[in-house]
Design a protein around this motif. Structure first.
Motif, short mmCIF file in Angstrom:
data_model
loop_
_atom_site.label_atom_id
_atom_site.label_comp_id
_atom_site.label_asym_id
_atom_site.label_seq_id
_atom_site.Cartn_x
_atom_site.Cartn_y
_atom_site.Cartn_z
N ASN A 137 0.85 -1.18 0.00
CA ASN A 137 0.00 0.00 0.00
C ASN A 137 0.90 1.24 0.00
OD1 ASN A 137 -1.61 2.19 0.68
ND2 ASN A 137 -2.98 0.95 1.98
N LEU A 138 1.08 1.83 -1.18
CA LEU A 138 2.03 2.95 -1.30
C LEU A 138 1.59 4.16 -0.49
CD1 LEU A 138 2.92 2.78 -5.12
CD2 LEU A 138 4.25 1.91 -3.20
N LYS A 139 0.28 4.31 -0.31
CA LYS A 139 -0.22 5.42 0.50
C LYS A 139 0.32 5.32 1.92
CE LYS A 139 -4.50 7.43 2.32
NZ LYS A 139 -5.89 7.12 2.69
N LYS A 140 0.24 4.10 2.48
CA LYS A 140 0.70 3.93 3.86
C LYS A 140 2.22 4.07 3.96
CE LYS A 140 -3.16 1.52 5.91
NZ LYS A 140 -3.64 0.39 6.70
N VAL A 141 2.93 3.64 2.92
CA VAL A 141 4.38 3.81 2.93
C VAL A 141 4.71 5.31 2.91
CG1 VAL A 141 6.55 3.33 1.74
CG2 VAL A 141 4.76 1.59 1.81
N ALA A 142 3.97 6.07 2.11
CA ALA A 142 4.22 7.53 2.05
C ALA A 142 3.91 8.17 3.40
CB ALA A 142 3.37 8.15 0.94
N GLU A 143 2.86 7.69 4.05
CA GLU A 143 2.48 8.27 5.34
C GLU A 143 3.53 7.96 6.42
OE1 GLU A 143 -2.36 8.29 4.60
OE2 GLU A 143 -1.45 6.68 5.79
N ALA A 144 4.29 6.88 6.21
CA ALA A 144 5.35 6.53 7.16
C ALA A 144 6.65 7.26 6.83
CB ALA A 144 5.58 5.02 7.14
N SER A 145 6.64 8.09 5.80
CA SER A 145 7.87 8.74 5.34
C SER A 145 7.90 10.21 5.76
CB SER A 145 7.98 8.67 3.81
OG SER A 145 7.88 7.34 3.37
#
Lengths: 289, 512
Positions: free
Chosen positions: B248-256
């Motif tokens: 889930n790229l959205k969640k990866v972005a939110e963790a960045s």
């Protein structure tokens, strides 16, 4: 008016209602008619730099630089407040484009395109630009497959058509009304040039489509439909005729309170026209609810 | 346990599921009462947080996710196990295929691939008139839709222009069924404009077929080639995909903390965790499930144990890019802004590079294949694959141009759905030109819906809008995927995919 530059109100890379196939459409600013039923009234006028739009712009996209009104597309939020505020039915968001600019855009989208349609406003007000643009496209090997169309109200003398037709593949011509008095009332202009253009274009084999806008109580009268039938018979009964239905979208002024044209009325007119022997009567492909 | 029991009871007593549908749902629940395949703690945590996702394939993978049998084997040799002689006539060939389909597993419980039908059936068509062929195809199509009613079930035709492909296109446009889903493999050197035009006319009639860029796919696969199956997955023929897990790229972005942290730290971390999840699942299938042992599909050569890839899926590219844009204070949105689109393209390139560095045992060519995943009906607040969010898509030409640079990275498939407004019905030449342009520029696959069609594509499979209405009125549906479609319509507003209004000639304003 050319010097290789035109005032462009908008362009589209995808249009399926402006001629055969997918067409790049260039909408040029300025019109010689003042149709009360116009659904793009902001394409009619030419900006006088009065600044009325600057005062209502909420995003700061419009400013005054000396006497000139300047539009910055960056902050623009496309709210169109400026269009409603304009006293001359112009559009301060118009951009000036060269023939080269248009060629670049066409090249970028060429694999998706069957052709280019220049519309308006009234496209033929920019006749020199049209000729320069079409000549350049025909001369470019990577764009030569595109068919070149003009969408016009026909208010152009024969001399004008003679100049542009050699580089034009087809014209979509609007006849607004047949009764001269009605035509003047609806458009602010006479229809003699328009009717002459229809014949000239048909004789030249360049009339792709004749268009007629049905307005309840105005152009749906039996005498208007009969005159339309007579004209198409004169042009050749195989002429493709498109009937459009008057709608409120975009309309400003008194016509905004007129009744829209009902589907049944369009179909009735089409029935009469087909019964009179016309081969191809095209109706709107989508009916607005 | 109480939770599990009440879930089993809900399935058993559900008034809208058929007996067959209940049986499948109960089997899924039973599998999930087993412990999950062995995962390390870090992978487990990422899975629990759904930053990586196993597509709810089940706790104990005992069958590959997608199986693509080489049906030519059974048509050439018959089957000793199924006591089928080699077919000699068209009727026998179709009958043999119909029997074969019942022995092909997949994650849905029904086959996801039913063959390159024109290539398979053409050798049996000598002496069969066009009319006879068309009538037999129609019966075959009716059988598939009524007996194997799953929209993930997929038939391929092309790249040649041939009698069987034409009969199939004719029947498909006429019947407008949910199953089978259909892909035409288009090759500009072989297919010709005539059959491509038939395909785009069919899209206007029934939103099928999907058109795959055959030369682009062909160069990815070795002999005996590939097929397009299920939600537009390109997979090795005579094999398939063992598993699909996605990030889930959205969640990866939110963790960045920003773009650099995303590209250099978080994305490599979650790509690695997703790869670990995939390895654990693939390992269970190959070494513990016993699927390939004593399996007649393997013994008779319908499938080859060495031709199963693993699909490395990603989704929510749009939300990831927009979040990174927000972090950088840039207003441009994915799908509309050149810088935002370019960031997306860099993320895709980085993904391809990272996935290529994760070796996988048992997997075809030893490495997973990147896939822009078309979504699950339960996804909320995310956009499938690399698509532009529902309702905010630009016009179809700008849409294709914005997404084109992604396509070269997604070797096992990337699906876009272009929504076309109804005015194209009176101008089919425009759809033809759009498809031709997209394929010429390297789009891997061309898929379009025309609004107003009852039959539409949801995430990747087909549903009937009228079925959704019936299902919502709790009357149940004969077709398996309608339940998913109805869920998708409510959860992810899938029916909001807006066509651009182009029939009104000119909208106010200059924004292009």
């Amino acid at each position: 008016m050319s010097d290789g530059v035109a005032a462009v109100s908008k362009f589209l890379t995808w249009s399926v209602v402006d001629g055969p196939g997918n067409r790049f459409v260039l909408f040029l600013q300025g019109c010689n008619y003042r149709c009360v039923t116009c659904h793009n009234p902001h394409t009619i006028g030419v900006c006088s730099d009065c600044g009325a739009c600057v005062a209502v712009c909420p995003s700061g996209a419009l400013t005054k630089d000396g006497r000139k009104v300047v539009h910055d597309p960056g902050p623009c939020i496309s709210c169109d407040s400026c269009l409603s505020a304009c006293p001359t039915r112009a559009n301060p968001m118009v951009r000036r484009m060269t023939v080269g600019d248009v060629l670049d855009l066409l090249r970028r989208n060429a694999p998706f395109l069957n052709g280019l349609t220049v519309s308006g406003g009234e496209a033929t007000l920019h006749l020199d630009f049209l000729i320069d643009l079409f000549t350049a496209i025909k001369a470019a090997p990577d764009l030569a497959h595109l068919t070149l169309f003009i969408d016009s109200n026909g208010n152009l003398p024969a001399e004008g058509w003679q100049r542009v037709l050699p580089v034009t593949d087809g014209v979509m011509l609007d006849i607004k009304a047949f009764d001269p008095e009605r035509h003047r009332r609806l458009t602010g202009a006479d229809n003699d040039l328009s009717l002459a253009s229809a014949k000239l274009l048909a004789d030249a084999g360049k009339l792709y489509e004749l268009r007629f806008l049905l307005i309840p109580g105005e152009t749906d009268h039996p005498e208007e439909i009969a005159a339309l039938s007579d004209l198409v018979h004169e042009l050749g009964p195989d002429t493709r005729l498109r009937l459009n239905a008057f709608q409120h979208h975009g309309v400003r002024g008194p016509a905004a309170t007129w009744a829209p044209m009902p589907r049944a009325g369009v179909e009735a007119a089409a029935g009469v026209l087909k019964a009179s022997g016309l081969a191809e009567v095209v109706l709107p492909s989508v009916w607005l609810p | 346990m109480t939770e599990t029991l009440s879930q089993l009871r809900r399935i058993a007593q559900n008034p809208t599921l058929s007996f067959k549908q209940k049986e499948h749902a109960l089997a899924v629940e039973a599998e999930n009462m087993l412990p999950y395949v062995l995962l390390d703690a870090e992978t487990r945590a990422a899975l629990d947080a759904r930053i990586i996702c196993d597509m709810y394939e089940g706790n104990a993978p005992y069958k590959p996710r997608y199986v693509l049998p080489d049906y030519e084997v059974v048509l050439k040799n018959g089957s000793a196990h199924l006591e089928l002689p080699k077919p000699e006539t068209l009727d026998e060939a179709i009958n043999t295929l119909q029997i074969a389909y019942h022995h092909v597993p997949s994650v849905t419980g029904m086959p996801v691939f039913i063959g390159h039908l024109d290539a398979l059936l053409l050798p049996f068509c000598d002496g069969v008139s066009d009319n006879e062929l068309y009538r037999k195809i129609k019966l075959f199509w009716r059988y598939i839709d009524r007996v194997l009613p799953d929209a993930f079930l997929h038939a391929d035709i092309g790249p040649t222009d041939n009698r069987v492909a034409r009969a199939i296109l004719k029947a498909d446009a006429e019947l407008k069924q949910v199953a089978p889903n259909l892909t035409f493999l288009y090759d500009p050197e072989v297919s010709g404009d005539a059959i491509l035009r038939l395909c785009t006319d069919n899209i206007i009639a029934c939103s099928k077929p999907h058109i795959a860029n055959h030369p682009v796919h062909r160069e990815v696969f070795d002999e005996p080639g590939y097929a397009i199956v299920s939600c537009y997955n390109a997979l090795p023929l005579r094999g398939g995909a063992a598993s699909l897990a996605r990030v889930n790229l959205k969640k990866v972005a939110e963790a960045s903390s920003g773009e650099a942290d995303f590209l250099d730290v978080q994305l490599p971390r979650y790509v690695n965790l997703n790869a670990r999840l995939m390895r654990a699942r693939v390992d269970y299938l190959f070494r513990q499930s016993g699927f390939f042992d004593g399996n007649f599909l393997v013994e008779e050569g319908w499938i080859d144990k060495d031709r199963f890839t693993a699909m490395f899926g990603i989704f929510a590219m749009a939300e990831a890019v927009n979040h990174l844009q927000d972090l950088a204070g840039r207003p441009g949105r994915y799908g509309h802004d050149a810088a935002a689109n370019e960031l997306g393209h860099r993320i895709s390139a980085r993904l391809a590079e990272l996935v290529g560095r994760e070796p996988m045992e048992h997997v075809w060519r030893g490495v997973a294949m990147l896939h822009a995943q078309a979504g699950l009906s339960s996804d909320a607040g995310t956009t499938p694959g690399v698509r532009i969010p529902y309702g905010s898509e630009p016009d179809p030409v700008s849409h294709v141009q914005a997404l084109l640079p992604h396509h070269k990275h997604y070797l096992s498939g990337v699906s876009e759905i272009l929504t076309l407004d109804e005015t194209v019905r009176s101008n089919p030449e425009a759809v033809f030109q759009l498809a031709k342009g997209a394929l010429q520029l390297g789009f891997r696959e061309f898929t379009a819906n025309v609004t107003g069609n009852d039959l539409v594509r949801v995430t990747g499979f087909m549903i009937r809008l009228s079925d959704v209405k019936l299902y919502n009125a709790a009357k149940g549906s004969r077709v398996n995927t309608t339940a998913l479609g109805a869920e998708a319509a409510e959860t992810v507003h899938i029916l909001d995919r807006k066509p651009r209004v182009v029939g009104l000639e000119l909208m106010a304003g200059s924004g292009v």
